[in-house]
Design an enzyme around this catalytic site. Structure first.
Site, PDB file in Angstrom:
ATOM      1  N   SER A  43     -53.402  -6.139 -23.573  1.00 18.50           N
ATOM      2  CA  SER A  43     -52.788  -5.359 -22.498  1.00 18.50           C
ATOM      3  C   SER A  43     -53.767  -4.302 -21.998  1.00 18.50           C
ATOM      4  CB  SER A  43     -51.472  -4.750 -22.993  1.00 18.50           C
ATOM      5  OG  SER A  43     -50.694  -4.298 -21.904  1.00 18.50           O
ATOM      6  N   ASP A 183     -48.201 -10.476 -20.397  1.00 16.06           N
ATOM      7  CA  ASP A 183     -48.780  -9.557 -21.374  1.00 16.06           C
ATOM      8  C   ASP A 183     -48.894 -10.145 -22.786  1.00 16.06           C
ATOM      9  OD1 ASP A 183     -49.450  -7.326 -22.913  1.00 16.06           O
ATOM     10  OD2 ASP A 183     -48.206  -5.985 -21.721  1.00 16.06           O
TER      11      ASP A 183
END
Length: 324
Positions: A43, A183
């Site tokens: 991320s 993500d």
């Protein structure tokens, strides 16, 4: 001895690891990425990892958060317009779509890494994401093994936007190969354990020859209740998952590298903070996040230097190379 850098996910809280690494870099002759044999990040940590692996100085990455964070999370407006914009985003977020657009994030990352590809990395790299359609993990990697014949050709911006496409905050990212990814924090927000597994099982490095610097985006401290209502458990599910995954990842890393009571192999940088004090999209506290990163680096410099920063890592020579 092989050195690994691992960076957690956490949205704008990535200001902390970026500032921490930038402060460490101040005393080094080379960009900090040059001192590691493998860099992993998820991320926001994935964005940092990609930039560092490409040779971008950590101070440039830290500037990304300071100067562009409010724009990325649409908090650069003021007055009535800012209020109405926030109301609209919150309503859309709650009812039918992602809270933020991806354009500002994309332009910001491109200002740092340009049009580089994964194969331009100067350090081995792994960046987790998730293919929700196939229900499979999707990990971007440099060509550090003979069977890794695909990712090195991909744009680095694809890996950065895929690993940071946090559901409900940003929409699914469609790569140049038309793959829909989200993500990597859905399964590996703390990638330390997976980086150690990569080092041992794929790269064949002896586990007792590894040193790992694992940098978090801070750790929320919350009190566990004896019972939760259906509504309250939904609100805390992400927190429970992130905490459990992170501790599990660290457990894997410790099991592979050796009992921490017998051999020091992992240095975990993780400041505890009050639950909810730093959200992943509240840019009003960037300055405090930066200060925490700098202060932590000031403490850790003399501890970390003999283990990680005495000299740069051996040059990375990929097995498969980009044409030209």
């Amino acid at each position: 001895m092989r050195r690994i850098l691992s960076i957690d996910g956490g949205g704008i809280r990535g200001t902390f690891p970026a500032a921490f690494l930038a402060a460490l870099e101040d005393d080094l002759e080379h960009p900090i990425g040059a001192y590691f044999d493998l860099i992993a990040g998820t991320s926001t940590g994935g964005i940092i990892a990609i930039a560092l692996a490409l040779g971008v100085p950590a101070k440039n990455v830290a500037t990304l958060y300071e100067e562009h964070g409010p724009k990325i999370f649409a908090q650069n407006e003021k007055g009535l317009r800012a209020f109405l914009s926030k109301c609209y985003r919150t309503a859309r977020w709650a009812a039918w779509g992602s809270k933020y657009e991806t354009d500002a994030l994309k332009h910001t990352i491109e200002s740092v890494i340009g049009d580089k590809r994964i194969g331009d990395a100067k350090t081995r790299l792994m960046v987790p994401s998730w293919n929700g359609h196939a229900k499979k993990v999707y990990v971007y990697k440099t060509a550090h093994h003979s069977r890794l014949t695909t990712d090195y050709k991909d744009p680095a911006i694809d890996a950065a936007l895929a690993t940071s496409a946090a559901p409900t905050y940003f929409r699914e990212y469609i790569t140049a190969n038309d793959v829909g990814l989200v993500d990597g924090g859905l399964w590996a927000n703390n990638p330390t354990g997976f980086a150690v597994i990569e080092a041992v099982s794929v790269l064949g490095w002896p586990a007792d020859k590894l040193k790992v610097l694992s940098v978090s985006c801070l750790e929320d401290i919350f009190e566990m209740k004896q019972a939760y209502s259906a509504r309250s458990i939904v609100e805390k599910t992400a927190d429970f998952f992130m905490a459990g995954q992170s501790h599990g990842s660290m457990g894997i890393a410790h099991l592979l590298t050796g009992d921490p009571h017998e051999r020091e192999a992992i240095w975990r940088i993780c400041q505890p903070v009050p639950d909810g004090f730093f959200s992943i999209d509240n840019t009003s506290k960037i300055r405090e996040l930066k200060a925490r990163g700098f202060t932590e680096a000031r403490i850790q410099k003399p501890i970390l230097k003999p283990h990680f920063f005495s000299q740069p890592a051996e040059p990375f020579v990929p097995i498969h190379k980009l044409e030209g």
